[in-house]
Design an enzyme around this catalytic site. Structure first.
Site: not given
Ligand SMILES: NC(=[NH2+])NCCC[C@H](N)C(=O)O
Ligand SMILES: [Mn+2]
Ligand SMILES: [Mn+2]
Length: 311
Positions: A127, A125, A96, A140, A123, A226, A228, A271
């Site tokens: 991010d 998250h 991402h 990411h 997502d 994303d 996830d 992702e």
């Molecule tokens: N694009 C993603 N899957 N991001 C996940 C980030 C997970 C966590 N918040 C980090 O900063 O490491």
């Molecule tokens: Mn993401």
């Molecule tokens: Mn994510």
């Protein structure tokens, strides 16, 4: 609809290797065939190039910063070229962090042609970490912060102006794993978030009605998807799975409601990690979702902005 697939085979911004295999897995799952089947004119521009993943630890809060910059400069240029020739870019990630280059190009394009850009960030998250608050150093987890002007100069300066976007140009949907610093930052910046609590209580339909309420004929919608976002029971092939996500049906509704606006202008598919997947399930899910996004539906439905389903 004229679409261009742009492969970005890298996991440079992730903590786990594997999503460098994402573009190949999405092609094997039939992304081109699926979109052509819906009547789209699809050109596969192949894969962009960038440095290998050195798999080294973070330095000053960033893992692989020079390599992340190189990949994002290349992607920014590739996305800008497709937009300039009037084609809708579909980025096949990759992790991402690539949204930094992709959205930087989209934002500059929208300013040049006088369109209003709205980003739908789908997502688990947020991010929106910075080097000061990241628990991992993985970039990411930082693209939203970079696009809003918080990050290293080389990543915040990839658009025609800095910041590339403002806080009112993004809606986040599906969040369920937000780090402590990110929670404060989201509130401080006033970002529009439809987290899982909101989706549980109000439902995907009401959330998306709100997200899309301001869309009009001058809007360019960018979807940053994303994988996830979807519950890991349905989308197991991701590097940072989080339980308790939307079901297959809820994810499809989200895509269908975006399709109904007719304003989708660009897309990131990120992702997908085939090394962690089960028989390419997650890439196949991504293709299913993308088909809905470009108008696949069970019945012939007549929808438009002024007359959405169910009012
Ligand atoms: N694009 C993603 N899957 N991001 C996940 C980030 C997970 C966590 N918040 C980090 O900063 O490491
Ligand atoms: Mn993401
Ligand atoms: Mn994510």
């Amino acid at each position: 609809m004229e679409l261009s697939l742009i492969g970005a085979p890298t996991d440079i911004g992730a903590g786990v290797a594997g999503c460098r295999l994402g573009p190949g897995a999405l092609r094997v799952a039939g992304i081109g065939r699926g979109l052509r089947g819906l009547g789209c004119d699809v050109v596969d521009t192949g894969d962009i190039d960038g440095p290998p993943n050195p798999m080294t630890p973070p330095v000053d809060g960033y893992r692989h910063l020079p390599e992340v910059i190189a990949w994002n400069v290349a992607l920014r240029d590739a996305v800008a070229a497709e937009l300039a020739s009037g084609r809708l870019p579909v980025v096949l990630g990759g992790d991402h962090s690539l949204a930094i280059g992709s959205i930087s190009a989209v934002a500059a394009h929208c300013r040049a042609v006088g369109k209003k850009l709205l980003i739908i960030w789908v997502d688990a998250h947020a991010d929106i970490n910075t080097s000061a608050m990241t628990p991992t150093g993985n970039i990411h987890g930082m693209p939203v912060a970079c696009l809003l002007g918080h990050g290293p100069d080389e990543l915040t300066g990839l658009s025609d102006q800095r910041p590339a976007i403002t806080h009112d140009q993004i809606h986040q949907v599906g969040l369920r794993s937000v780090d402590a610093g990110e929670k404060r930052f989201l509130a401080e910046l006033g970002i529009s978030v439809y987290d899982m609590r909101y989706l549980d209580e109000a439902g995907m339909r009401r959330a998306m009605r709100r997200v899309l309420a301001s869309v009009d004929a001058d809007t360019h919608l960018h979807l940053s998807l994303d994988l996830d976002f979807v519950d890991p029971a349905v989308a197991p092939g991701v590097g940072t799975p989080v339980v308790g996500g939307p079901t297959y049906r809820e994810a499809q509704l989200c895509m269908e409601m975006i399709a109904d606006t007719g304003r989708l202008g660009s897309l990131d598919l990120v992702e997908v990690n085939p090394a962690l997947d089960v028989r390419n399930t997650t890439a196949e899910l991504a293709v299913d979702l993308v088909e809905s996004l470009f108008g696949k539906s069970t019945l012939l439905r007549v929808t438009d902005l002024a007359n959405p389903p169910l009012g």
